[in-house]
Scaffold this motif. Sequence first.
Motif, PDB file in Angstrom:
ATOM      1  N   LEU A 132      11.309  -4.665  11.779  1.00  0.00           N
ATOM      2  CA  LEU A 132      11.220  -5.118  10.396  1.00  0.00           C
ATOM      3  C   LEU A 132      11.944  -4.157   9.461  1.00  0.00           C
ATOM      4  CD1 LEU A 132      10.242  -6.961   8.184  1.00  0.00           C
ATOM      5  CD2 LEU A 132       7.996  -5.865   8.277  1.00  0.00           C
ATOM      6  N   GLU A 133      11.617  -2.879   9.517  1.00  0.00           N
ATOM      7  CA  GLU A 133      12.276  -1.908   8.646  1.00  0.00           C
ATOM      8  C   GLU A 133      13.720  -1.663   9.076  1.00  0.00           C
ATOM      9  OE1 GLU A 133      13.412   1.939   6.762  1.00  0.00           O
ATOM     10  OE2 GLU A 133      13.450   1.352   8.866  1.00  0.00           O
ATOM     11  N   ILE A 134      13.955  -1.625  10.385  1.00  0.00           N
ATOM     12  CA  ILE A 134      15.310  -1.389  10.884  1.00  0.00           C
ATOM     13  C   ILE A 134      16.246  -2.507  10.438  1.00  0.00           C
ATOM     14  CG2 ILE A 134      16.723  -1.309  12.979  1.00  0.00           C
ATOM     15  CD1 ILE A 134      14.388   0.124  14.347  1.00  0.00           C
ATOM     16  N   GLY A 135      15.800  -3.771  10.545  1.00  0.00           N
ATOM     17  CA  GLY A 135      16.650  -4.900  10.204  1.00  0.00           C
ATOM     18  C   GLY A 135      16.702  -5.199   8.726  1.00  0.00           C
ATOM     19  N   PHE A 136      15.531  -5.109   8.042  1.00  0.00           N
ATOM     20  CA  PHE A 136      15.491  -5.446   6.623  1.00  0.00           C
ATOM     21  C   PHE A 136      15.967  -4.283   5.754  1.00  0.00           C
ATOM     22  CE2 PHE A 136      12.446  -9.263   5.883  1.00  0.00           C
ATOM     23  CZ  PHE A 136      13.193 -10.016   6.761  1.00  0.00           C
ATOM     24  N   GLU A 137      15.238  -3.205   5.745  1.00  0.00           N
ATOM     25  CA  GLU A 137      15.595  -2.049   4.919  1.00  0.00           C
ATOM     26  C   GLU A 137      16.878  -1.391   5.405  1.00  0.00           C
ATOM     27  OE1 GLU A 137      15.006   0.711   1.790  1.00  0.00           O
ATOM     28  OE2 GLU A 137      13.690  -0.965   2.268  1.00  0.00           O
ATOM     29  N   GLY A 141      24.074  -2.131   9.792  1.00  0.00           N
ATOM     30  CA  GLY A 141      24.587  -0.793  10.083  1.00  0.00           C
ATOM     31  C   GLY A 141      23.577   0.077  10.782  1.00  0.00           C
ATOM     32  N   THR A 142      22.319   0.014  10.344  1.00  0.00           N
ATOM     33  CA  THR A 142      21.283   0.822  10.971  1.00  0.00           C
ATOM     34  C   THR A 142      21.031   0.372  12.402  1.00  0.00           C
ATOM     35  OG1 THR A 142      20.240   1.258   8.837  1.00  0.00           O
ATOM     36  CG2 THR A 142      18.868   1.528  10.792  1.00  0.00           C
ATOM     37  N   VAL A 143      21.014  -0.945  12.618  1.00  0.00           N
ATOM     38  CA  VAL A 143      20.852  -1.454  13.981  1.00  0.00           C
ATOM     39  C   VAL A 143      21.981  -0.939  14.858  1.00  0.00           C
ATOM     40  CG1 VAL A 143      20.669  -3.517  15.413  1.00  0.00           C
ATOM     41  CG2 VAL A 143      19.675  -3.516  13.124  1.00  0.00           C
ATOM     42  N   ALA A 144      23.194  -1.003  14.334  1.00  0.00           N
ATOM     43  CA  ALA A 144      24.343  -0.517  15.098  1.00  0.00           C
ATOM     44  C   ALA A 144      24.216   0.973  15.393  1.00  0.00           C
ATOM     45  CB  ALA A 144      25.625  -0.788  14.321  1.00  0.00           C
ATOM     46  N   GLY A 145      23.786   1.740  14.406  1.00  0.00           N
ATOM     47  CA  GLY A 145      23.649   3.172  14.599  1.00  0.00           C
ATOM     48  C   GLY A 145      22.599   3.538  15.621  1.00  0.00           C
ATOM     49  N   LEU A 146      21.597   2.669  15.785  1.00  0.00           N
ATOM     50  CA  LEU A 146      20.523   2.937  16.747  1.00  0.00           C
ATOM     51  C   LEU A 146      20.818   2.377  18.130  1.00  0.00           C
ATOM     52  CD1 LEU A 146      17.415   2.258  14.461  1.00  0.00           C
ATOM     53  CD2 LEU A 146      18.124   4.462  15.381  1.00  0.00           C
ATOM     54  N   SER A 147      22.027   1.863  18.334  1.00  0.00           N
ATOM     55  CA  SER A 147      22.371   1.269  19.630  1.00  0.00           C
ATOM     56  C   SER A 147      22.141   2.232  20.787  1.00  0.00           C
ATOM     57  CB  SER A 147      23.836   0.813  19.629  1.00  0.00           C
ATOM     58  OG  SER A 147      24.032  -0.260  18.743  1.00  0.00           O
ATOM     59  N   TRP A 155      15.996  -0.587  26.168  1.00  0.00           N
ATOM     60  CA  TRP A 155      15.626  -1.763  25.381  1.00  0.00           C
ATOM     61  C   TRP A 155      16.852  -2.245  24.614  1.00  0.00           C
ATOM     62  CZ3 TRP A 155      13.004  -2.461  20.122  1.00  0.00           C
ATOM     63  CH2 TRP A 155      12.471  -3.750  20.012  1.00  0.00           C
ATOM     64  N   SER A 156      17.906  -2.543  25.358  1.00  0.00           N
ATOM     65  CA  SER A 156      19.158  -2.945  24.720  1.00  0.00           C
ATOM     66  C   SER A 156      19.008  -4.262  23.971  1.00  0.00           C
ATOM     67  CB  SER A 156      20.272  -3.062  25.763  1.00  0.00           C
ATOM     68  OG  SER A 156      19.922  -3.989  26.775  1.00  0.00           O
ATOM     69  N   ARG A 157      18.080  -5.124  24.401  1.00  0.00           N
ATOM     70  CA  ARG A 157      17.897  -6.386  23.692  1.00  0.00           C
ATOM     71  C   ARG A 157      17.354  -6.169  22.271  1.00  0.00           C
ATOM     72  NH1 ARG A 157      13.847  -9.940  26.991  1.00  0.00           N
ATOM     73  NH2 ARG A 157      15.334  -9.328  28.609  1.00  0.00           N
ATOM     74  N   GLY A 158      16.783  -4.988  22.028  1.00  0.00           N
ATOM     75  CA  GLY A 158      16.332  -4.673  20.680  1.00  0.00           C
ATOM     76  C   GLY A 158      17.476  -4.686  19.685  1.00  0.00           C
ATOM     77  N   ARG A 159      18.677  -4.366  20.148  1.00  0.00           N
ATOM     78  CA  ARG A 159      19.855  -4.382  19.284  1.00  0.00           C
ATOM     79  C   ARG A 159      20.142  -5.806  18.810  1.00  0.00           C
ATOM     80  NH1 ARG A 159      22.950  -1.619  22.303  1.00  0.00           N
ATOM     81  NH2 ARG A 159      23.545  -3.358  23.637  1.00  0.00           N
ATOM     82  N   ASP A 160      20.096  -6.771  19.709  1.00  0.00           N
ATOM     83  CA  ASP A 160      20.359  -8.165  19.329  1.00  0.00           C
ATOM     84  C   ASP A 160      19.258  -8.711  18.436  1.00  0.00           C
ATOM     85  OD1 ASP A 160      22.817  -8.874  21.036  1.00  0.00           O
ATOM     86  OD2 ASP A 160      21.451  -8.001  22.504  1.00  0.00           O
ATOM     87  N   LEU A 161      18.015  -8.361  18.735  1.00  0.00           N
ATOM     88  CA  LEU A 161      16.916  -8.784  17.871  1.00  0.00           C
ATOM     89  C   LEU A 161      17.045  -8.146  16.490  1.00  0.00           C
ATOM     90  CD1 LEU A 161      13.981  -8.502  20.449  1.00  0.00           C
ATOM     91  CD2 LEU A 161      15.132 -10.584  19.686  1.00  0.00           C
ATOM     92  N   GLU A 268      16.794  14.442  21.151  1.00  0.00           N
ATOM     93  CA  GLU A 268      17.875  14.030  22.040  1.00  0.00           C
ATOM     94  C   GLU A 268      18.317  12.590  21.801  1.00  0.00           C
ATOM     95  OE1 GLU A 268      15.962  12.425  26.155  1.00  0.00           O
ATOM     96  OE2 GLU A 268      15.875  14.591  25.863  1.00  0.00           O
ATOM     97  N   SER A 269      17.465  11.772  21.212  1.00  0.00           N
ATOM     98  CA  SER A 269      17.818  10.374  20.955  1.00  0.00           C
ATOM     99  C   SER A 269      18.190  10.133  19.501  1.00  0.00           C
ATOM    100  CB  SER A 269      16.653   9.451  21.338  1.00  0.00           C
ATOM    101  OG  SER A 269      15.495   9.744  20.563  1.00  0.00           O
ATOM    102  N   PHE A 270      18.244  11.200  18.699  1.00  0.00           N
ATOM    103  CA  PHE A 270      18.542  11.041  17.275  1.00  0.00           C
ATOM    104  C   PHE A 270      19.961  10.521  17.110  1.00  0.00           C
ATOM    105  CE2 PHE A 270      19.163  12.246  12.849  1.00  0.00           C
ATOM    106  CZ  PHE A 270      17.903  12.006  12.312  1.00  0.00           C
ATOM    107  N   PRO A 271      20.157   9.421  16.336  1.00  0.00           N
ATOM    108  CA  PRO A 271      21.494   8.827  16.206  1.00  0.00           C
ATOM    109  C   PRO A 271      22.429   9.674  15.353  1.00  0.00           C
ATOM    110  CG  PRO A 271      19.939   7.689  14.797  1.00  0.00           C
ATOM    111  CD  PRO A 271      19.133   8.669  15.609  1.00  0.00           C
ATOM    112  N   LEU A 272      23.700   9.323  15.415  1.00  0.00           N
ATOM    113  CA  LEU A 272      24.725  10.101  14.736  1.00  0.00           C
ATOM    114  C   LEU A 272      24.849   9.759  13.251  1.00  0.00           C
ATOM    115  CD1 LEU A 272      27.167  12.034  14.757  1.00  0.00           C
ATOM    116  CD2 LEU A 272      28.559  10.134  15.629  1.00  0.00           C
TER     117      LEU A 272
END
Length: 453
Positions: A132-137, A141-147, A155-161, A268-272
């Motif tokens: 909800l926050e990742i997609g709305f707020e 771009g944020t979804v892409a950054g969290l790929s 959980w790669s399907r989380g990117r498409d969702l 270690e999982s923090f995005p760029l």
Amino acid sequence: MTAVMSFCGLCLLLVLGKAVRTAVPLLQRLYLPASVIGGLIGLVWINTFGKNFSSDWYASWNDVPGFLINIVFASLFIGSALPRLREIWGLAAPQLCYGQLIAWGQYVVGLALAGLVLIPLFHVDRAFGTLLEIGFEGGHGTVAGLSATFDHFNWSRGRDLGYTMATAGMVLGIVIGMALINLAVRRGWVKNVRLFSEQKAYERRGIYPRHAQPPAGKQTVFSDSIDSLAFHVAVLGIAVLIGYGLKELLFLLNQVSPEGVQKLKVLESFPLFPLCLIGGLILQKLLVTVRLDVIVDHGQIQRLGGAALDFLVVAAVASIQLDFVAANWLPLLLLILAGTLWNVFCVLFLAPRLFREAWFERSIAEFGQSMGVTATGLLLLRTADPESRTVAASAFGYKQLFHEPFMGGGIWTSMALPLVITQGNLFVWLISAGMMLLWLVFWFLVLRRRQNG
């Protein structure tokens, strides 16, 4: 040839999106960006005719958003004056409080709905509520950054969702936002609205007439030494490089951190991309310090960031995997409805009580940003306050300096996903609820007292 064909395919979709928007009055009235329209065209084309064409046309589209979001975030503050915090805090504080309440509330609503309904009934992933926050707020771009983070936790399907959430949020943000503006006109909440019927034909079509075309930026260096646009691209690359260095530093810190910190997998999982924002701030501060900020033009930087965002959105929407979305359509729909209701509640209930002046103009800008991107918020604000007669535009702009580094793609958005996966829904929900309470206390004890005084 794959990269060439993929790039040409995205260019074609962007131009098609612009052409369709120019030709269809309904899309103009909805203010849908050409990137979203082009992305939807690409999505339909791939899923309808894609098997009959070479996959070289769209094979690389999945990788485009994750790269371009670094450019978008690096461009936010480069070339702009860094105002003194004391000067802007008074105007930005109520706006920041409201924006933080919306963002933390999206975690509270999303995680509660997931924990109480979606996970028990539909057996969705435990991190589903963070979408909800990742997609709305956050947006595309944020979804892409969290790929990379999605992939890190399998959980790669989380990117498409997430892309689906972001697309739905952007469309609903514009449609419902315009409905709220019309409600505000009828109720007398705003008086300076410039409705669609009052716009000139070229404004509706989104094409400047020849005599009114504004400059895209200033050339700051002589072209015989280096092309000005190439120089600004290089500046953005340096900001991204600083961000990459910070990411490597986090990786090293993770290696020497206590075992408990390593188990959280946050470092270690923090995005760029949020680190690229910090990289841009560091670079701008350095340029100002050595008095070389004159060679960087914020107009050109904005155009590069805007171009990156357009290509990002069209690639993100077109590359959504519909089979994942179809398998989760009902829980996704419930999450979208819950998030939309929360954002509307904030406009109609929280905003009139929190803001002393221009409450609707200030809240409609936040509504647009919290369901799409900053540009959506500015679009709605321009409709509600076209001549900037209120403080809304300044307050909304200054608030980004404090808000963006943490929420909607910032530090907390990047931390929340791995924390939910490793520590569970309840842990992150308690943090989010606590932060909401903290901001409510700040409003009640500080802002309201200052307003009354």
